[in-house]
Motif scaffolding. Structure first.
Motif, PDB file in Angstrom:
ATOM      1  N   GLY A  82     -57.224 -49.022 -16.571  1.00  0.00           N
ATOM      2  CA  GLY A  82     -56.690 -49.313 -18.059  1.00  0.00           C
ATOM      3  C   GLY A  82     -55.121 -49.810 -16.970  1.00  0.00           C
ATOM      4  N   ILE A  83     -54.678 -49.148 -15.491  1.00  0.00           N
ATOM      5  CA  ILE A  83     -53.288 -48.989 -14.893  1.00  0.00           C
ATOM      6  C   ILE A  83     -54.156 -50.626 -14.754  1.00  0.00           C
ATOM      7  CG2 ILE A  83     -52.076 -48.631 -13.806  1.00  0.00           C
ATOM      8  CD1 ILE A  83     -51.855 -46.638 -16.130  1.00  0.00           C
ATOM      9  N   GLU A  84     -55.236 -51.030 -13.471  1.00  0.00           N
ATOM     10  CA  GLU A  84     -55.228 -52.368 -13.288  1.00  0.00           C
ATOM     11  C   GLU A  84     -55.093 -53.199 -14.427  1.00  0.00           C
ATOM     12  OE1 GLU A  84     -58.955 -50.156  -9.847  1.00  0.00           O
ATOM     13  OE2 GLU A  84     -59.272 -51.943 -12.200  1.00  0.00           O
ATOM     14  N   ASP A  85     -55.550 -53.333 -15.722  1.00  0.00           N
ATOM     15  CA  ASP A  85     -55.636 -54.373 -16.890  1.00  0.00           C
ATOM     16  C   ASP A  85     -54.144 -54.485 -17.316  1.00  0.00           C
ATOM     17  OD1 ASP A  85     -58.012 -54.847 -17.420  1.00  0.00           O
ATOM     18  OD2 ASP A  85     -58.591 -53.420 -19.163  1.00  0.00           O
ATOM     19  N   GLU A  86     -53.206 -53.557 -16.847  1.00  0.00           N
ATOM     20  CA  GLU A  86     -51.979 -53.673 -16.587  1.00  0.00           C
ATOM     21  C   GLU A  86     -50.814 -54.171 -15.651  1.00  0.00           C
ATOM     22  OE1 GLU A  86     -50.189 -53.000 -19.787  1.00  0.00           O
ATOM     23  OE2 GLU A  86     -51.361 -51.306 -20.867  1.00  0.00           O
ATOM     24  N   LEU A  87     -51.703 -54.164 -14.792  1.00  0.00           N
ATOM     25  CA  LEU A  87     -50.776 -54.674 -13.416  1.00  0.00           C
ATOM     26  C   LEU A  87     -50.910 -56.741 -13.533  1.00  0.00           C
ATOM     27  CD1 LEU A  87     -51.581 -52.161 -10.459  1.00  0.00           C
ATOM     28  CD2 LEU A  87     -49.322 -52.158 -11.245  1.00  0.00           C
ATOM     29  N   VAL A  88     -52.693 -56.713 -14.036  1.00  0.00           N
ATOM     30  CA  VAL A  88     -52.582 -58.092 -14.166  1.00  0.00           C
ATOM     31  C   VAL A  88     -52.141 -58.787 -15.025  1.00  0.00           C
ATOM     32  CG1 VAL A  88     -54.770 -57.540 -12.127  1.00  0.00           C
ATOM     33  CG2 VAL A  88     -54.603 -57.647 -14.973  1.00  0.00           C
ATOM     34  N   GLU A  89     -51.426 -57.731 -16.007  1.00  0.00           N
ATOM     35  CA  GLU A  89     -50.313 -58.454 -16.765  1.00  0.00           C
ATOM     36  C   GLU A  89     -48.854 -59.612 -15.943  1.00  0.00           C
ATOM     37  OE1 GLU A  89     -51.356 -60.080 -19.656  1.00  0.00           O
ATOM     38  OE2 GLU A  89     -53.308 -59.414 -18.992  1.00  0.00           O
ATOM     39  N   HIS A  90     -48.597 -58.692 -15.315  1.00  0.00           N
ATOM     40  CA  HIS A  90     -47.657 -58.739 -14.211  1.00  0.00           C
ATOM     41  C   HIS A  90     -47.834 -60.287 -13.315  1.00  0.00           C
ATOM     42  CE1 HIS A  90     -44.462 -58.867 -10.983  1.00  0.00           C
ATOM     43  NE2 HIS A  90     -43.781 -58.388 -11.721  1.00  0.00           N
ATOM     44  N   SER A  91     -46.708 -61.294 -13.890  1.00  0.00           N
ATOM     45  CA  SER A  91     -47.081 -62.742 -13.286  1.00  0.00           C
ATOM     46  C   SER A  91     -46.710 -62.859 -12.039  1.00  0.00           C
ATOM     47  CB  SER A  91     -45.487 -63.304 -14.157  1.00  0.00           C
ATOM     48  OG  SER A  91     -44.249 -63.086 -13.278  1.00  0.00           O
ATOM     49  N   PHE A 136     -41.907 -53.164 -14.390  1.00  0.00           N
ATOM     50  CA  PHE A 136     -43.004 -53.075 -15.366  1.00  0.00           C
ATOM     51  C   PHE A 136     -43.918 -52.576 -16.700  1.00  0.00           C
ATOM     52  CE2 PHE A 136     -46.782 -55.332 -15.642  1.00  0.00           C
ATOM     53  CZ  PHE A 136     -46.713 -56.358 -16.464  1.00  0.00           C
ATOM     54  N   LEU A 137     -44.243 -52.116 -15.518  1.00  0.00           N
ATOM     55  CA  LEU A 137     -44.980 -50.441 -16.200  1.00  0.00           C
ATOM     56  C   LEU A 137     -44.549 -49.796 -16.944  1.00  0.00           C
ATOM     57  CD1 LEU A 137     -47.598 -49.555 -13.333  1.00  0.00           C
ATOM     58  CD2 LEU A 137     -47.803 -51.148 -14.863  1.00  0.00           C
ATOM     59  N   GLU A 138     -43.556 -49.602 -17.063  1.00  0.00           N
ATOM     60  CA  GLU A 138     -42.166 -49.064 -17.992  1.00  0.00           C
ATOM     61  C   GLU A 138     -41.439 -49.783 -18.676  1.00  0.00           C
ATOM     62  OE1 GLU A 138     -37.623 -46.949 -18.111  1.00  0.00           O
ATOM     63  OE2 GLU A 138     -38.678 -47.949 -16.558  1.00  0.00           O
ATOM     64  N   GLU A 139     -41.830 -50.863 -18.875  1.00  0.00           N
ATOM     65  CA  GLU A 139     -41.602 -51.409 -19.798  1.00  0.00           C
ATOM     66  C   GLU A 139     -42.652 -52.073 -20.823  1.00  0.00           C
ATOM     67  OE1 GLU A 139     -40.825 -55.739 -18.123  1.00  0.00           O
ATOM     68  OE2 GLU A 139     -38.419 -54.950 -17.316  1.00  0.00           O
ATOM     69  N   ARG A 140     -43.640 -51.786 -20.195  1.00  0.00           N
ATOM     70  CA  ARG A 140     -44.977 -51.596 -21.042  1.00  0.00           C
ATOM     71  C   ARG A 140     -45.564 -50.544 -21.434  1.00  0.00           C
ATOM     72  NH1 ARG A 140     -47.726 -57.182 -20.578  1.00  0.00           N
ATOM     73  NH2 ARG A 140     -50.107 -55.874 -20.664  1.00  0.00           N
ATOM     74  N   GLY A 141     -44.303 -49.239 -21.374  1.00  0.00           N
ATOM     75  CA  GLY A 141     -44.722 -48.148 -22.175  1.00  0.00           C
ATOM     76  C   GLY A 141     -45.725 -46.979 -21.102  1.00  0.00           C
ATOM     77  N   ILE A 142     -46.535 -47.210 -20.084  1.00  0.00           N
ATOM     78  CA  ILE A 142     -46.805 -46.694 -19.060  1.00  0.00           C
ATOM     79  C   ILE A 142     -46.339 -45.527 -18.352  1.00  0.00           C
ATOM     80  CG2 ILE A 142     -48.461 -46.627 -16.971  1.00  0.00           C
ATOM     81  CD1 ILE A 142     -50.026 -48.815 -19.389  1.00  0.00           C
ATOM     82  N   ALA A 143     -46.996 -44.199 -18.434  1.00  0.00           N
ATOM     83  CA  ALA A 143     -46.127 -43.114 -18.599  1.00  0.00           C
ATOM     84  C   ALA A 143     -45.938 -43.202 -17.073  1.00  0.00           C
ATOM     85  CB  ALA A 143     -47.410 -42.185 -18.729  1.00  0.00           C
ATOM     86  N   VAL A 144     -44.760 -41.924 -16.384  1.00  0.00           N
ATOM     87  CA  VAL A 144     -44.204 -42.285 -15.225  1.00  0.00           C
ATOM     88  C   VAL A 144     -45.739 -42.179 -14.285  1.00  0.00           C
ATOM     89  CG1 VAL A 144     -42.453 -41.080 -13.632  1.00  0.00           C
ATOM     90  CG2 VAL A 144     -41.862 -41.901 -15.823  1.00  0.00           C
ATOM     91  N   PHE A 145     -46.319 -40.439 -14.742  1.00  0.00           N
ATOM     92  CA  PHE A 145     -46.797 -40.222 -13.410  1.00  0.00           C
ATOM     93  C   PHE A 145     -48.726 -41.006 -13.599  1.00  0.00           C
ATOM     94  CE2 PHE A 145     -49.102 -38.256 -17.192  1.00  0.00           C
ATOM     95  CZ  PHE A 145     -50.068 -38.746 -17.052  1.00  0.00           C
ATOM     96  N   LYS A 146     -48.238 -41.868 -14.475  1.00  0.00           N
ATOM     97  CA  LYS A 146     -49.269 -42.646 -14.480  1.00  0.00           C
ATOM     98  C   LYS A 146     -48.877 -44.896 -12.944  1.00  0.00           C
ATOM     99  CE  LYS A 146     -51.677 -42.335 -18.344  1.00  0.00           C
ATOM    100  NZ  LYS A 146     -52.298 -42.603 -19.705  1.00  0.00           N
ATOM    101  N   ARG A 147     -47.638 -44.793 -12.995  1.00  0.00           N
ATOM    102  CA  ARG A 147     -47.301 -45.617 -12.608  1.00  0.00           C
ATOM    103  C   ARG A 147     -47.314 -45.433 -10.649  1.00  0.00           C
ATOM    104  NH1 ARG A 147     -40.933 -45.654 -14.578  1.00  0.00           N
ATOM    105  NH2 ARG A 147     -42.342 -45.484 -16.883  1.00  0.00           N
ATOM    106  N   PRO A 148     -48.100 -46.555 -10.026  1.00  0.00           N
ATOM    107  CA  PRO A 148     -47.991 -46.736  -8.350  1.00  0.00           C
ATOM    108  C   PRO A 148     -47.176 -46.419  -7.907  1.00  0.00           C
ATOM    109  CG  PRO A 148     -49.125 -48.480  -9.675  1.00  0.00           C
ATOM    110  CD  PRO A 148     -47.849 -48.024 -10.430  1.00  0.00           C
ATOM    111  N   GLU A 149     -47.671 -45.108  -6.715  1.00  0.00           N
ATOM    112  CA  GLU A 149     -46.392 -45.062  -5.522  1.00  0.00           C
ATOM    113  C   GLU A 149     -46.565 -45.364  -4.354  1.00  0.00           C
ATOM    114  OE1 GLU A 149     -45.682 -40.343  -6.203  1.00  0.00           O
ATOM    115  OE2 GLU A 149     -47.384 -40.501  -8.109  1.00  0.00           O
TER     116      GLU A 149
END
Length: 564
Positions: free
Chosen positions: A471-480, A520-533
């Motif tokens: 699910g996070i990978e799907d969001e990442l590939v939406e980045h330009s 980018f992920l914050e703008e797409r509503g992805i929770a903080v704990f799910k974002r890559p560190e």
């Protein structure tokens, strides 16, 4: 072999059969037709004998010719090689006509072909022969440009296994034999039918017994053997043909090796059931596939998501005529929604977004579904009235409500009953009443379509919170700036794991800071704990032969970096 000989499962030590009650229930319901793989071919050989069954780089075969050749090869198997029902034969061939000739020949005499893939090497080959006690091994020898010595590999395996007596080589047509091998072309001679045909015709192959052994997928460890019966596999051929609306005037071609269940079941099997033409091409790179589609007028195919993306982004795409395409099937890993949408828009095709396993589960969208359904779900089971499906909590008993993710459990006429000679896996993943727990995380939407979140082992657990990587990978590939992405769990002493991202950048991107990805992920509503560190940019993500991202290689990369 004597008249009326039948396959005795007692002699197939390590196979878990369907219980008699379930077998009878599936027959009574009409799910199992009690026919074999070769029965499917023979039906067409009688009804449409001159219709083209196979198209390959060097040859074409009608259904009548495929049936005749497979009878000759079967006669050679029993007469010259002494193969008997239940014994195993390894097929390690590229996509070629010989593969299907051998496959159908095995069916005629109850011999079980084992699907070793072209990318497999010594470790896998030795493991599979040791596990299955295979008596024969079929490989390519120079007819197709593999760039690898498969005869040498098979010969080395033979030297270590007493059970492996025969090597069979597919030659280039100019070489009649190879030292230590039987030549495949010589097995097609009619004299073998004249000499041993009665032995073939007297073999009574039971469709409720194994007709093929597939190998488990994944990118780590040695494969498990998955026996599939004629009945359950033919059931899925028929239902997949119905789900994808395969027509008898179509040309179907696998975009991944035939030894994969995705190809053998969804493309080849569905086409054979429908009486369509199966076209095979050993080279599976974008240029070769596009040229092949144009040459044969391909209508129905299964490429991996990365293959579709490579074709869509190919600089010479407009030079190829791909207008014959009718239906694309894709899966094996989560298909990015934008890949589905771009393919449908570009080629005006129906898209079967598929979730499947060699063990049996086969779920897909239909060509007539709305593109949003095709892009964002994997649809419904191919046989919704017969396939039993549950989505359960970690206790493997409590079903989760619609919309919530849980483990997929299945049972039914198209699913296997146990790994071959693997009591540990069978004990862990089967219930006493026959439910198979897939270790895949899915959710059922209110409209009945299913969404895939990934493997349980692909779940990152950060401080007790579950993160489903796809699910996070799907969001990442939406980045330009991101062309492809993989998310893995990075070991952490305090939290257990932290999400780490590996990405390929688009051609026009040169850098991408982690903070930009987080924003980018914050703008797409992805929770903080799910974002890559952690973020690492790679020129190309490691992949298997069929395009799956090898996440274990990325995990090893993290471990190696931390140890330095």
């Amino acid at each position: 072999m004597v008249e009326g000989e039948t396959i005795d499962t007692a002699s197939l030590d390590g196979y878990v059969p369907f219980d008699s009650e379930r077998q009878q229930a599936y027959i009574d319901a009409g799910y199992w037709r009690n026919i074999t793989f070769h029965d499917v071919v023979d039906r067409h050989a009688e009804e449409i004998p001159d219709y083209t069954a196979l198209v390959g780089p060097h040859r074409e075969l009608t259904y009548a010719e495929l049936a005749a050749n497979s009878r000759r090869i079967a006669a050679y198997f029993v007469g010259e090689l002494g193969l008997r029902p239940n014994e195993r034969v390894v097929l390690q061939l590229p996509n070629c006509t010989e593969f299907l000739e051998a496959f159908v020949a095995c069916s005629r005499v109850g011999v079980i072909p084992v699907m070793v893939l072209p990318r497999h090497r010594s470790a896998e080959a030795n493991h599979v022969v040791d596990l299955t006690d295979a008596r024969a091994y079929v490989v390519d020898y120079g007819r197709y440009s593999s760039g690898f010595d498969f005869v040498g590999l098979a010969d080395d395996v033979r030297s270590s296994h007493e059970s492996l007596e025969h090597l069979i080589a597919v030659t280039d047509g100019e070489t009649s034999s190879v030292d230590g091998c039987d030549a495949f072309a010589e097995m097609r001679d009619e004299r073998w039918v004249d000499k041993y045909g009665d032995e073939v015709s007297k073999t009574d192959v039971d469709p409720s017994k194994p007709g093929v052994m597939l190998l488990s997928g994944g990118t780590t460890g040695l494969p498990k053997a998955i026996p599939r019966t004629h009945n359950e596999y033919v059931f899925q051929w028929e239902r997949m043909a119905d789900a994808a609306d395969v027509r008898d005037d179509w040309v179907a071609f696998p975009g991944v090796p035939i030894g994969h269940n995705a190809s053998l079941n969804c493309i080849v099997g569905a086409a054979l059931w429908a009486g369509a033409t199966v076209a095979v091409e050993p080279e599976l790179k974008p240029d070769a596939l596009m040229a092949f589609i144009e040459r044969v007028g391909g209508n129905y195919t299964l490429p991996m998501p990365t293959q579709i993306l490579d074709i869509l982004e190919h600089p010479d795409l407009d030079q190829y005529d791909l207008s014959s395409l009718e239906v694309l099937v894709s899966g094996g890993q989560k298909v990015p929604p934008r890949v589905v949408e771009e393919a449908v828009d570009r080629w005006n095709v129906g898209f079967c977004n598929i979730f499947g396993m060699a063990e049996g589960p086969l779920i897909c969208t239909r060509p007539g579904d709305d593109v949003k359904v095709q892009a964002n779900t994997v649809g419904r089971p191919i046989a919704p009235e017969a396939d039993e499906i549950r989505i359960v909590e970690t206790d493997r008993e409590t079903e989760v409500p619609p919309g919530e993710a849980g483990e997929l459990a299945v049972r039914g006429p198209g699913y296997f009953t146990g790994y071959f000679r693997n009591e540990k896996e069978n004990t862990e993943n089967f219930s006493d009443d026959g439910w198979f727990f897939t270790e895949d995380v899915l959710a059922r939407r209110d409209d009945g379509n299913l969404e895939v979140y990934g493997r349980i082992k692909d779940t990152i657990i950060r401080g007790g919170e579950n993160i489903y990587a796809p699910g996070i990978e799907d969001e990442l590939v939406e980045h330009s700036k991101i062309a492809n992405a993989a998310l893995i769990g990075m070991p952490d002493d305090r939290l257990g794991e932290r999400p780490a991202a590996f990405v390929e950048l688009t051609d026009d991107a040169t850098e991408l800071p982690l903070k930009d990805v987080s924003s980018f992920l914050e703008e797409r509503g992805i929770a903080v704990f799910k974002r890559p560190e952690y973020l690492e940019i790679l020129e190309s993500l490691p992949r298997t032969e069929v395009g799956k991202i090898e996440k274990q290689a990325l995990k090893d990369r993290i471990v190696d970096a931390e140890s330095k």
